[in-house]
Enzyme design. Structure first.
Site, short mmCIF file in Angstrom:
data_model
loop_
_atom_site.label_atom_id
_atom_site.label_comp_id
_atom_site.label_asym_id
_atom_site.label_seq_id
_atom_site.Cartn_x
_atom_site.Cartn_y
_atom_site.Cartn_z
N SER A 37 29.38 79.26 88.20
CA SER A 37 28.63 80.14 88.35
C SER A 37 27.75 80.29 86.66
O SER A 37 28.13 80.02 86.48
CB SER A 37 28.79 81.29 89.38
OG SER A 37 28.09 82.59 89.58
N GLY A 38 26.41 79.96 86.85
CA GLY A 38 25.77 80.66 86.36
C GLY A 38 24.95 79.35 85.82
O GLY A 38 24.14 79.21 84.53
N LYS A 41 22.61 75.18 88.60
CA LYS A 41 23.04 74.10 89.83
C LYS A 41 21.71 74.38 90.90
O LYS A 41 20.95 73.84 91.41
CB LYS A 41 24.28 74.49 90.50
CG LYS A 41 25.51 74.35 90.34
CD LYS A 41 26.74 74.33 91.25
CE LYS A 41 27.21 75.81 91.10
NZ LYS A 41 27.30 77.03 90.60
N SER A 42 22.18 75.36 91.19
CA SER A 42 20.56 76.00 92.38
C SER A 42 18.66 75.97 91.15
O SER A 42 18.11 75.08 91.73
CB SER A 42 20.30 77.47 92.19
OG SER A 42 22.18 77.72 93.77
N SER A 109 32.02 73.88 94.30
CA SER A 109 33.25 73.79 94.48
C SER A 109 34.26 73.30 93.49
O SER A 109 33.99 72.05 92.88
CB SER A 109 32.26 72.32 95.02
OG SER A 109 30.71 71.97 94.23
#
Ligand code: ATP
Ligand code: MG
Length: 211
Positions: A37-38, A41-42, A109
């Protein structure tokens, strides 16, 4: 229960995936972004989507947060729920590949086994695993959604990297280190990979006629 027992038969479209790819002017693929997270990816998936869109590529981001708003709103973050989350996303991505799209999937994932489960849904060249690499220290420093802060104070259970494991991909197609590359450089790197592997080229003309 088998498909036969459930009375389920695959219904064949008269259009092939290849015809859709020709219509779109490029091949269809799933790019699977995995990382903490962070890690980015997005940010990376949406920046790449914007870039590819401007080049006329038909693409769409499947993002962890967005999918949990609807399709997977019934799932949490236990190992079982994460697995079911990815199974559903994998199936959606597979349908989108059949529809001729370039799918950008951005999910933590964390489990190698779950990533393999998704990979196995695809032909080898259709699934491109991209490890978005970033140290946990840097991810925690960035903390774009304030999740690490909450996880540290015990407000979020099963938080990847803090109270749940992240298994680093052993053989990803590509590693993008977001502590070394700018967002722009990372997008260029992925585009280069897509060009090298022929994903952005027109496929060969279909050999069969449906007339
Ligand atoms: N080179 C880089 N590439 C991508 N993001 C970067 C980079 N450098 C800094 N960042 C920042 O890192 C943060 C990454 O957040 P982002 O939401 O994209 O992560 P994520 O991997 O999607 O996390 P999550 O799993 O929680 O959804 C953003 O605030 C972004 O601006
Ligand atoms: Mg994200």
């Amino acid at each position: 229960m088998s498909k036969e027992e459930r009375n389920i038969t695959w219904q064949q479209s008269s259009l092939s995936r290849q015809e859709r790819e020709i219509h779109n002017g490029h091949r269809s693929r799933t790019l699977w972004f995995t990382g903490l997270s962070g890690a980015g990816k997005s940010s990376l998936a949406f920046a790449l989507e914007q870039h590819l869109h401007e080049q006329g590529v038909r693409c769409y981001v499947l993002d962890g947060d967005n999918v949990r708003h609807g399709l997977n709103r019934d799932l949490g973050f236990t190992a079982e729920d994460r697995q079911e989350n990815l199974r559903r996303i994998g199936e959606v991505a597979k349908l989108m590949v059949d529809a001729g799209l370039l799918v950008l999937s951005a999910f933590i994932s964390p489990h190698a086994q779950d990533r393999k489960m998704v990979r196995d849904l695809f032909e080898p060249e259709d699934f491109i695993e991209i490890y978005v690499q970033c140290s946990i220290e840097e991810c925690e420093r960035r903390d774009p959604k304030g999740l690490y802060k909450k996880a540290r104070s015990g407000d979020i259970p099963h938080f990847t990297g803090i109270s749940a494991p992240y298994e680093v991909p052993e053989e990803p197609s590509l590693i993008i280190d977001t502590e070394q590359l700018s967002l722009h450089e990372a997008v260029q790197e992925i585009v280069r990979y897509l060009e090298l592997t022929g994903a952005l080229q027109l496929p060969l003309a279909p050999t069969t006629s449906h007339i």
